[in-house]
Design a protein around this motif. Structure first.
Motif, PDB file in Angstrom:
ATOM      1  N   ARG A  63      -5.496   0.602  -5.874  1.00 26.54           N
ATOM      2  CA  ARG A  63      -4.180   0.077  -6.266  1.00 26.54           C
ATOM      3  C   ARG A  63      -3.245   1.214  -6.645  1.00 26.54           C
ATOM      4  N   SER A  90      -2.180   3.041  -3.508  1.00 21.99           N
ATOM      5  CA  SER A  90      -1.205   2.247  -2.776  1.00 21.99           C
ATOM      6  C   SER A  90       0.177   2.331  -3.422  1.00 21.99           C
ATOM      7  N   THR A  91       0.225   2.278  -4.758  1.00 20.29           N
ATOM      8  CA  THR A  91       1.511   2.381  -5.462  1.00 20.29           C
ATOM      9  C   THR A  91       2.137   3.753  -5.263  1.00 20.29           C
ATOM     10  N   GLN A 143      -3.409  -4.401   1.604  1.00 24.60           N
ATOM     11  CA  GLN A 143      -3.275  -3.512   0.461  1.00 24.60           C
ATOM     12  C   GLN A 143      -2.662  -4.273  -0.704  1.00 24.60           C
ATOM     13  N   GLN A 144      -2.946  -3.792  -1.888  1.00 24.95           N
ATOM     14  CA  GLN A 144      -2.432  -4.442  -3.085  1.00 24.95           C
ATOM     15  C   GLN A 144      -0.910  -4.233  -3.210  1.00 24.95           C
ATOM     16  N   TYR A 187       2.534  -2.210  -8.199  1.00 24.00           N
ATOM     17  CA  TYR A 187       2.984  -2.771  -9.473  1.00 24.00           C
ATOM     18  C   TYR A 187       4.054  -1.871 -10.086  1.00 24.00           C
ATOM     19  N   TYR A 223      -2.698 -11.718  -7.775  1.00 23.01           N
ATOM     20  CA  TYR A 223      -2.824 -11.532  -6.326  1.00 23.01           C
ATOM     21  C   TYR A 223      -3.608 -10.257  -6.020  1.00 23.01           C
ATOM     22  N   ASN A 224      -3.310  -9.167  -6.731  1.00 24.86           N
ATOM     23  CA  ASN A 224      -4.014  -7.898  -6.494  1.00 24.86           C
ATOM     24  C   ASN A 224      -5.499  -8.030  -6.781  1.00 24.86           C
ATOM     25  N   GLU A 225      -5.854  -8.723  -7.887  1.00 21.64           N
ATOM     26  CA  GLU A 225      -7.270  -8.889  -8.226  1.00 21.64           C
ATOM     27  C   GLU A 225      -7.992  -9.712  -7.155  1.00 21.64           C
TER      28      GLU A 225
END
Length: 810
Positions: free
Chosen positions: A268, A271-272, A349-350, A353, A369-371
């Motif tokens: 995560r 990805s961020t 992909q997450q 945030y 949603y990410n979890e």
């Protein structure tokens, strides 16, 4: 003629019940079977203990941290990094996946096993006890192989008994420790392990397993569970034949699990980072264009500053501008998240945030949603897209995505409405600056864009730093609180349990077999089976021991037929064995039933089965009464067998001659049998029943009644032929012989009906052939006469003539 007599107490037991005493008696009589089964069961238990490799258990305890506690997690939350509590069930399931098991096998080289031949089983060699390691360089993960390695003290290595898959190779290879050699299994090397010492020698069987197969075995031996329902401590157990290998597997499992967890959590953040990096590049390019546009415009129109236009109106316009800018930033972030979510990356992909959304509901749904996406990706890595669980998670992700997009659209619409209101106020302020030139309006518009870009650029820079800081602070999800440990006593096999089970089986198997055998017995066994009958009980004869006479009639050297030896009477004057005592007890019972002063009595003996021993009882009972000085005659009226006649040598002339008219006086046909006189049957007639209907038979019985104190008549089995029914009309007492283990219990009610219907005169029963434990005596076996024919009604064949005669049987 008075034929009534005294009877013993009638037994009224309505059913035969099995008591504890009967069961114990049965078990004690068959103690040798219990001893034999016990020895066999304990022997098999001993072999089971010796041939089963000992299995040791090792346990490691880890604490799965709760992410809503601790100073580090608090700092991350202040920086905008969202954390969620660990799902203990999912974490325990993750510890027992094929991916982790395969990684354990690869790191510890468990796909190659080493074994040392033992007497009961091959011992696994591992760790400090393993001096060498074999490397298979050209085998793929799906292939299996085996070979035997002999290591000499000088480092010479011999390879033999090589197999690859199912193919065997008879060749032998020689090499030196540390060398690589070409073999039927491709290139392989025999290397010294870290625990090898100079001069070491060994002989090992080496097995190379299929990687997926050994990973499945490792996975099947991993057990994880919560120590307590209220704690997050997980105990991980592993059982193996090698304690040190079990400890290494547990340690590697914890390490691999932590590494995988760290990788999943960092996905995560990575990805961020990529998202922020991409946006910074775009905004930086746009900000550069705005700066260039302002600079060019001012240079072209020689404008230095436009802030001199109406300070109040300008201040109001500036304030509205700031508010509009803030709203534009939020709208921009919402659109960016929406574009990312609706794009192709949002499915795998997450969602990056950021805290610029400033909407707790949307932020919470993004975290959820990410979890869920993380769980879907984990399951997808361990299975396929067709997995029902993955498809279910995909449906949940699609529903959550639609909900988030709707929330983003609603939030954008709300912010746009607020922005229009603010711009309306700004327009009013700008309109009051009527004297400002057109250039001022242009610069104001361009500078507003510049401020928006600068504000957004600084915002993304801040988020990038926060994201990198959260990555630096990410720690393992678990803490090892107890390293792998365990007892050196094996958990399997448990010798005590095996021996206890063997002991129980040694007792239970013969007990069950004996119980089933008893339940399956349909014949009369002992006195317990007949005590419920209402008729008088005359006595019980034990099964004694007597040497059997030969049954084969061969030919002598002169060609003449050998004579079969005559049976013997067991009762004698000075004998005191159990058989003699049993007949003496029966004599006392008869005297009680007939009256102690009674004489001139005719007593008939019959049965329902062949081989019941009525002839044996006739010979011995008449003898035991004659020993008291009574004049006794025994008549052989079994005109189809002549079994009683065998006791006196089977004379050729007898009662059949008298009844048929061939002899005028039966007195001349009587022969002695010790103290008893016997009237044999003579030649077997073709019409025995017709002979018994003659008047001479009735006259003979009246005469012998007056001449003798007791007359015993040996008759054929009742209800099979008519002989017993004919003779029964003239006798004073009928003794019905029941042979233990010969007569079916189903016949007992029929015998009792005969007694109640008085079909036979004064019917009484004699139980013959009971074994040890079946009565009051310690009984032994003896030989009886056995009929060589059967009786049609009862399924024994035809009762006729020309039947082979056998030895006398009780």
């Amino acid at each position: 003629m008075d034929r009534s007599f005294n009877t013993p107490t009638v037994r009224q037991s309505s059913s035969t019940s099995i008591t504890v005493k009967d069961i114990l008696s049965l078990l004690l009589r068959n103690w040798y079977w219990f001893l034999l089964c016990m020895v066999i069961a304990l022997g098999l238990g001993f072999l089971k203990v010796k041939k089963t490799p000992p299995l040791y258990q090792r346990t490691a305890s880890i604490l799965i941290k709760s992410n809503d506690q601790g100073s580090t997690d608090q700092t991350l939350r202040e920086l905008g990094v969202a954390q969620t509590p660990a799902n203990l069930v999912n974490e325990m399931l993750m510890m027992n996946t094929s991916i982790i098991a395969s990684e354990i096998v690869s790191r510890l080289d468990l796909d190659v096993g080493y074994f040392q031949h033992g007497y009961f089983y091959d011992k696994t060699v591992y760790g400090v006890n393993l001096p060498i390691k074999v490397k298979f360089m050209e085998l793929n993960d799906r292939e299996s192989a085996s070979l035997h390695v002999d290591l000499a003290a000088d480092g010479a290595v011999s390879l033999s008994r090589m197999k690859r898959g199912g193919e065997e190779f008879g060749q032998k290879l020689s090499m030196h420790l540390g060398d690589t050699v070409q073999s039927p299994m491709g290139k392989l090397a025999v290397l010294a392990s870290p625990y090898y010492s100079e001069g070491s020698s060994c002989s090992l069987d080496v097995l190379r397993y299929n990687l997926s197969s050994i990973a499945s075995i490792v996975r099947s031996h991993i057990y994880a569970g919560l120590r307590d329902q209220n704690s997050t401590i997980v105990d991980i157990h592993f059982r193996d034949v090698s304690p040190s290998r079990a400890e290494d597997i547990l340690s590697t499992l914890v390490a691999v699990y932590n590494e995988n967890w760290m990788q999943d959590r960092n996905k995560r953040i990575i990805s961020t980072n990529e998202f922020i990096k991409e946006r910074l590049g775009v905004i930086e390019e746009e900000l550069g264009d705005v700066d260039k546009s302002i600079s060019s415009f001012k240079s072209e129109h020689l404008i230095l500053d436009i802030d001199q236009a109406g300070s109040i109106a300008y201040a109001q316009a500036n304030e509205s501008e700031q508010q509009s800018t803030a709203l534009e930033n939020r709208i921009y972030m919402l659109r960016s998240v929406k574009d990312y979510l609706t794009g192709s990356q949002g499915d795998i992909q997450q969602i990056p945030y950021t805290s610029g959304i400033n909407n707790p509901l949307i932020e919470q749904r993004i975290l959820a949603y990410n979890e869920l996406l993380l769980q879907r990706n984990n399951h997808l890595a361990n299975s396929s897209a067709q997995n029902p669980l993955v498809q279910d998670l995909n449906k949940q992700l699609g529903t959550m995505k639609e909900s988030i997009v709707q929330d983003l659209d609603t939030e954008i619409a709300t912010l746009r409405l607020q922005q229009r209101n603010i711009l309306s106020v700004r327009g009013q302020a700008v309109s009051r600056v009527a004297s400002n030139p057109q250039q001022a309006n242009y610069l104001l518009s361009v500078e507003r864009q510049q401020k928006v870009k600068e504000s957004l650029y600084l915002f993304l820079l801040q988020k990038r730093e926060e994201n990198e800081l959260s990555q630096a602070f990410t720690a393992y999800n678990t803490q090892l609180i107890e390293p792998p440990h365990g007892s050196m006593n094996p958990v399997q096999p448990v010798a005590r349990n095996i021996y206890l089970l063997a002991f129980i089986l040694g007792l239970a198997v013969p007990a069950v077999i004996l119980a089933i055998k008893e339940l399956l017995k349909t014949t009369v066994q002992d006195r317990e089976d007949v005590k419920q009958l209402k008729m008088p009980f005359a006595g019980e004869i034990p099964q004694a021991v007597q040497k059997k006479k030969t049954k084969v009639e061969g030919k002598a050297k002169d060609g003449k037929k050998k004579q079969k030896p005559a049976p013997e009477v067991l009762v004698a004057e000075k004998k005191r064995d159990v058989t003699n005592e049993a007949f003496r007890v029966m004599r006392s019972n008869l005297e009680f039933m007939l009256g102690f002063d009674s004489t001139h009595k005719l007593i008939m003996l019959t049965s329902i089965n062949p081989g019941s021993g009525k002839t044996f009882i006739t010979a011995n009972l008449s003898t035991v009464i004659a020993l008291k000085g009574k004049k006794v005659l025994a008549i052989d009226l079994d005109l189809r067998k002549g079994s009683l006649s065998e006791y006196v040598g089977s004379p050729h002339h007898g009662i059949s001659d008298y009844l048929s008219g061939k002899a005028s006086d039966y007195h001349g046909l009587i022969v002695p049998m010790g103290h008893v006189e016997v009237l044999p049957c003579g030649k077997l007639p073709p019409n025995p029943s017709e002979l018994l209907y003659t008047p001479k038979f009735k006259e003979m019985l009246e005469e012998v009644r007056e001449e003798y104190d007791y007359v015993f008549i040996d008759c054929p089995p009742a209800e099979i032929v008519a002989d017993a029914s004919i003779v029964g009309r003239y006798v004073d007492l009928t003794l019905f012989v029941i042979r233990a283990k010969v007569m079916e219990r189903a016949f007992l009610p029929e015998i009792e009906n005969w007694y109640e219907e008085k079909k036979f005169t004064n019917l009484s029963i004699i139980l013959n052939g009971t074994e040890a434990g079946g009565g009051r005596y310690g009984y032994h076996k003896y030989g009886y006469h056995r009929y060589g024919y059967g009786y049609g009604k009862y399924g024994y064949g035809a009762y006729g003539y020309g039947v082979k005669e056998e030895t006398a049987d009780a």
